[in-house]
Design an enzyme around this catalytic site. Structure first.
Site, PDB file in Angstrom:
ATOM      1  CE1 TYR A  61      -4.335   0.620  -0.279  1.00  0.00           C
ATOM      2  CE2 TYR A  61      -4.407  -1.448   0.926  1.00  0.00           C
ATOM      3  CZ  TYR A  61      -5.031  -0.500   0.141  1.00  0.00           C
ATOM      4  OH  TYR A  61      -6.327  -0.658  -0.222  1.00  0.00           O
ATOM      5  CD  GLU A  63      -4.881   5.136   0.930  1.00  0.00           C
ATOM      6  OE1 GLU A  63      -5.010   6.054   1.760  1.00  0.00           O
ATOM      7  OE2 GLU A  63      -5.666   4.193   0.833  1.00  0.00           O
ATOM      8  CB  THR A 233      -5.746   3.853 -21.376  1.00  0.00           C
ATOM      9  OG1 THR A 233      -5.833   3.957 -22.788  1.00  0.00           O
ATOM     10  CG2 THR A 233      -7.105   4.118 -20.761  1.00  0.00           C
ATOM     11  NE  ARG A 242      -7.200  -2.989 -19.716  1.00  0.00           N
ATOM     12  CZ  ARG A 242      -8.196  -3.577 -20.394  1.00  0.00           C
ATOM     13  NH1 ARG A 242      -7.964  -4.676 -21.086  1.00  0.00           N
ATOM     14  NH2 ARG A 242      -9.409  -3.067 -20.388  1.00  0.00           N
TER      15      ARG A 242
END
Ligand code: DSN
Length: 427
Positions: A61, A63, A233, A242
Site C-alpha cells: 500500500y 497512498e 490509458t 491496464r
C-alpha cells in the site's frame, strides 16, 4: 529465457492452487495466439511488462505520492513511481505526469474533479460519433453530474468540423472541452481545439488513450503545448499494462494530483506503476518508433484493401491505427458480422457509425485496428489476406449461410498466425 522459467513456475503454482482459473488462463493464451485480434484498443504487452505486472509490488500500500506517503516501507515503491513519472515526462515532453489513475475512466473523472463543479458544462464528442462515455455522455456519471453538450462529425466528410465546435463552444460556454475519442480514424487537430478553448476560457483535455503510442512514436501530432491536460490509458497503442496517466503543465500539477488522490482513489496499484515504467522505457526506442509507423502503414493498407472489396469506411480511410466500417451497404448488421468474424477467428467489435439509425446494441458498423497484429510482426503485404477473409465472412453473414466458409477461414487464420508468435505468450 528467464522470463519463461519464471512464467512456468508461476503457472505451475496456479495449476496446483486453482486449476479452474489456470485452465481459463491457458485457454485465453491459446485464443490470443491463434486469433487475429483487430480490436483497436487491444494489444500484446511484452514479457517484461507482463513480468512487472505479476510481481510482489501488488502486496504494498502506498497512498500518497513519493516522499509524502501515508504508509511506511516505501523504499522501493517511491523510486518506481518516480522513474515511471520521469519516463512519462521525457517521452511525451510534459512538465508533470501522474501515473496513478486506475484506468482511463477514473483518469477523466479526476479531470472533472480538478477543474469543474457539478452542473458545469462539458463539451465532448458524442459517443455514437466516436467519443467516450466519460466525455459527458448521458449514461456516464460525467453526463449525470455535469451538463454534457456534444459535437460530432459532418455527414459528408465523417470528420469533425471545428467551425461547428467553435459555434457550440461560444453558445454553451463549457468549463471543460474534451478532444479525442474511441472511434476517431482521423488526426485530431489539437491546435484548432486549443484556439477554441482559449476563446471561451475552457480547460482543454486531450484524451489520447487510443493514440498515445502513435504520439510517442512520432506518427501523430502531440497535444503537448496545446492542451491543459493530456489523459491517456497505457494499454492501447502504448503497449503497457491496464492503467492510465494524466499529464499537464506544472501550473496544473497540484490540482491533478489532489484530484487523483485523495480526491478519487486510494492506494495506487504499484505493480501496474512498475509495468507502466517498463512500457515507457520500451516506447522510448527506435524499435517502438518503427512499430508505431508500421501500425499506421498497416491500417492504411488494410483500409485500401477493404475499400477495394466494397467496404465503406467512415471518413474514407484512416490517418491512424483505426478503421470504422459501415456495413449498411453490405446488407448485414455490425453485431451479426462481428459474431461471424469471431467464429472465424477474426476478433472485432461492433460499433455505431456516425448518424447510425440502428441501436448501439445492434449498430451498423464494426471497428477494427492494427496495433495488436502489428505487435506480432504483420506488415502491409499481409493486409490483403485479412481483407479477403473479412470479405468472405461478411458476404456469407449477409447471405445467412456462412458456417462452412467460417470453418475454412478459421483454419486458414490459425495456420497463418502460427508463423507470427505473439509477444508475451508462451511459445
Ligand atoms: N474500451 C475502450 C475502447 O475500446 O476504445 C474505450 O473505453
Amino acid at each position: 529465457m528467464d522470463d519463461h522459467v519464471q512464467t512456468n513456475n508461476r503457472r505451475d503454482e496456479l495449476d496446483r492452487t486453482d486449476p479452474e482459473i489456470a485452465a481459463l488462463v491457458r485457454a485465453e493464451e491459446l485464443l490470443q495466439q491463434d486469433t487475429l485480434r483487430l480490436i483497436p484498443s487491444e494489444n500484446y504487452v511484452s514479457a517484461a511488462v507482463l513480468a512487472a505486472t505479476g510481481t510482489v509490488l501488488t502486496n504494498k500500500y502506498s497512498e500518497g505520492y513519493p516522499g509524502r506517503r501515508y504508509y511506511e516501507g516505501q523504499q522501493n515503491i517511491d523510486p518506481i513511481e518516480i522513474i515511471a513519472r520521469d519516463r512519462a515526462r521525457a517521452l511525451f515532453g510534459v512538465e508533470h505526469a501522474n501515473v496513478q489513475p486506475y484506468s482511463g475512466s477514473p483518469a477523466n473523472l479526476a479531470v472533472y474533479l480538478a477543474f469543474a463543479r457539478p452542473g458545469d458544462t462539458v463539451l465532448g464528442m458524442a459517443l455514437p460519433m466516436g467519443g467516450h462515455l466519460t466525455h459527458g455522455w448521458g449514461v456516464s456519471a460525467t453526463g449525470t453530474w455535469f451538463r454534457g453538450v456534444r459535437y460530432g462529425v459532418r455527414a459528408d466528410t465523417g470528420r469533425t468540423d471545428l467551425d461547428e465546435v467553435r459555434d457550440l463552444a461560444l453558445r454553451e460556454r463549457p468549463r471543460i472541452i474534451f478532444c479525442g475519442g474511441t472511434a476517431v480514424p482521423r488526426t485530431v487537430d489539437f491546435a484548432g481545439f486549443a484556439a477554441i478553448a482559449r476563446e471561451v476560457d475552457a480547460i482543454l483535455v486531450a484524451d489520447v488513450s487510443h493514440i498515445a503510442g502513435l504520439i510517442a512514436g512520432g506518427v501523430h501530432p502531440s497535444p503537448v503545448g496545446h492542451v491543459d491536460v493530456v489523459s491517456t490509458t497505457t494499454h492501447k497503442t502504448l503497449r503497457g499494462p491496464r492503467g492510465a496517466m494524466l499529464m499537464c503543465r506544472a501550473e496544473h500539477a497540484k490540482a491533478i494530483d489532489k484530484a487523483v488522490f485523495p480526491g478519487l482513489q486510494g492506494g495506487p496499484h504499484n505493480n501496474t506503476t512498475a509495468a507502466i515504467a517498463v512500457a515507457l522505457r520500451e516506447a522510448d526506442t527506435d524499435e517502438f518508433r518503427s512499430y508505431a509507423r508500421q501500425v499506421v502503414a498497416n491500417a492504411k493498407r488494410l483500409g485500401e484493401e477493404l475499400a477495394e472489396r466494397g467496404f465503406e469506411l467512415v471518413s474514407g480511410g484512416t490517418d491512424n491505427h483505426l478503421l470504422l466500417v459501415d456495413l449498411t451497404r453490405r446488407g448485414v448488421a455490425g453485431k451479426v458480422a462481428a459474431k461471424a468474424l469471431d467464429r472465424a477467428g477474426i476478433v472485432v467489435n461492433y460499433n455505431t457509425v456516425p448518424f447510425d439509425t440502428r441501436s448501439p446494441f445492434d449498430p451498423s458498423g464494426i471497428r477494427i485496428g492494427t496495433p495488436a497484429l502489428t505487435s506480432r510482426g504483420l506488415r502491409e503485404s499481409h493486409m490483403s489476406l485479412i481483407a479477403g477473409w473479412m470479405d468472405r465472412i461478411v458476404t456469407g453473414a449477409a447471405a445467412g449461410s456462412s458456417e462452412d466458409e467460417i470453418a475454412v477461414v478459421r483454419a486458414e487464420v490459425r495456420s497463418f498466425l502460427s508463423g507470427f508468435p505473439a509477444p508475451g505468450l508462451p511459445v
